[in-house]
Design an enzyme around this catalytic site. Structure first.
Site, PDB file in Angstrom:
ATOM      1  N   SER A  47      48.290  47.382  49.387  1.00 16.42           N
ATOM      2  CA  SER A  47      47.118  46.929  48.644  1.00 16.42           C
ATOM      3  C   SER A  47      46.365  45.792  49.323  1.00 16.42           C
ATOM      4  O   SER A  47      45.168  45.626  49.109  1.00 16.42           O
ATOM      5  CB  SER A  47      47.523  46.506  47.233  1.00 16.42           C
ATOM      6  OG  SER A  47      48.547  45.517  47.281  1.00 16.42           O
ATOM      7  N   GLY A  84      50.316  49.814  46.650  1.00 15.24           N
ATOM      8  CA  GLY A  84      51.649  50.107  46.163  1.00 15.24           C
ATOM      9  C   GLY A  84      52.591  50.677  47.197  1.00 15.24           C
ATOM     10  O   GLY A  84      53.775  50.916  46.906  1.00 15.24           O
ATOM     11  N   ASN A 113      55.619  44.970  49.056  1.00 18.83           N
ATOM     12  CA  ASN A 113      56.083  45.595  47.820  1.00 18.83           C
ATOM     13  C   ASN A 113      57.598  45.750  47.796  1.00 18.83           C
ATOM     14  O   ASN A 113      58.217  45.633  46.739  1.00 18.83           O
ATOM     15  CB  ASN A 113      55.400  46.953  47.625  1.00 18.83           C
ATOM     16  CG  ASN A 113      53.934  46.800  47.269  1.00 18.83           C
ATOM     17  OD1 ASN A 113      53.565  46.033  46.390  1.00 18.83           O
ATOM     18  ND2 ASN A 113      53.067  47.509  47.973  1.00 18.83           N
ATOM     19  N   ASP A 194      46.376  38.042  39.394  1.00 16.21           N
ATOM     20  CA  ASP A 194      47.791  38.338  39.608  1.00 16.21           C
ATOM     21  C   ASP A 194      48.437  37.379  40.597  1.00 16.21           C
ATOM     22  O   ASP A 194      49.668  37.362  40.750  1.00 16.21           O
ATOM     23  CB  ASP A 194      47.994  39.791  40.069  1.00 16.21           C
ATOM     24  CG  ASP A 194      47.255  40.106  41.373  1.00 16.21           C
ATOM     25  OD1 ASP A 194      46.789  39.174  42.064  1.00 16.21           O
ATOM     26  OD2 ASP A 194      47.141  41.301  41.703  1.00 16.21           O
ATOM     27  N   HIS A 197      46.725  39.181  45.158  1.00 20.90           N
ATOM     28  CA  HIS A 197      45.644  39.794  45.917  1.00 20.90           C
ATOM     29  C   HIS A 197      44.424  38.875  46.008  1.00 20.90           C
ATOM     30  O   HIS A 197      44.032  38.290  45.004  1.00 20.90           O
ATOM     31  CB  HIS A 197      45.244  41.120  45.271  1.00 20.90           C
ATOM     32  CG  HIS A 197      46.374  42.103  45.191  1.00 20.90           C
ATOM     33  ND1 HIS A 197      47.164  42.228  44.067  1.00 20.90           N
ATOM     34  CD2 HIS A 197      46.850  42.982  46.103  1.00 20.90           C
ATOM     35  CE1 HIS A 197      48.078  43.156  44.275  1.00 20.90           C
ATOM     36  NE2 HIS A 197      47.913  43.625  45.507  1.00 20.90           N
TER      37      HIS A 197
END
Length: 220
Positions: A47, A84, A113, A194, A197
């Site tokens: 991502s 992801g 991830n 979040d 990012h």
């Protein structure tokens, strides 16, 4: 009858001549097109490279590609990043991507991830190593991106995770790019809610950070 035959032969020869001329011109045009981009950079990432939470034109990969086009740099960018994705997923996808795009350079931006999910650092390293080896077997130059994870995963785990990248860079003699969010992540206004990012305003900053590093590796 002879005159008609000679006329027919003349028409056929003219057609062949014109066809040959067109083919030669097309081949030359194709050759010129191929020479425009001597280098092909394949982005294998997650991502962070897939413009998560943004539109594609806002992401750093797109912005970098557009800047190179404006500068007429001989580098084509193929963005195969998927939000992801993990080192496992990237490893599964890589053989097809190499076969399809035939890149000269492979940029690996994966592992975040896996780290956020608490995967075994040794397994993460093994997956990355297999990707590097696979690319090098096909004479593709690898560029490895260092990844860092939040320290709340514990100092020991975080260090083992991050150290993987330097160890792999040394073992396989590939260039390692420092984590491009190391300064951006410390500024909340540059991060999405979040906390993982970067926002659109941070994407050009990533380009400014990573572009000269890519060019030092790719361009002669």
């Amino acid at each position: 009858m002879q005159k008609q035959f000679n006329k027919l032969i003349g028409i056929l020869l003219l057609s062949v001549s014109l066809l040959f001329s067109v083919n030669v011109h097309s081949d030359q045009a194709l050759s010129d097109t191929e020479n425009v981009n001597k280098y092909k950079l394949l982005i294998l990432g997650d991502s962070l490279s897939a413009a998560y939470g943004l539109t594609e034109p806002e992401g750093w990969v797109y912005l970098l590609s557009e800047r190179w086009k404006q500068e007429q740099a001989p580098i084509e960018v193929i963005n195969a990043a998927i939000s992801g994705d993990t080192t496992d997923g990237g490893l599964a996808r890589l053989p097809r991507l190499l076969s399809l795009h035939k890149p000269t350079h492979l940029y690996i931006e994966l592992g975040g991830n896996n780290g956020l999910q608490g995967h075994n650092p040794n397994k993460i390293k093994e997956n990355l190593a297999q990707k590097i080896a696979l690319a090098q077997e096909q004479d593709v130059q690898v560029i490895l991106q260092e990844i860092q994870i939040p320290t709340n995963y514990g100092r020991r785990y975080s260090e083992m995770f991050t150290n993987n990248y330097q160890q792999l860079a040394d073992e396989y003699a590939v260039p390692l790019i420092p984590f491009f969010l190391q300064d951006i992540a410390l500024k909340p206004e540059l991060m999405q809610n979040d906390g993982i990012h970067p926002v659109a305003e941070a994407q050009p900053m990533i380009v400014d950070f990573i572009k000269p590093k890519f060019e030092a590796i790719i361009l002669p």
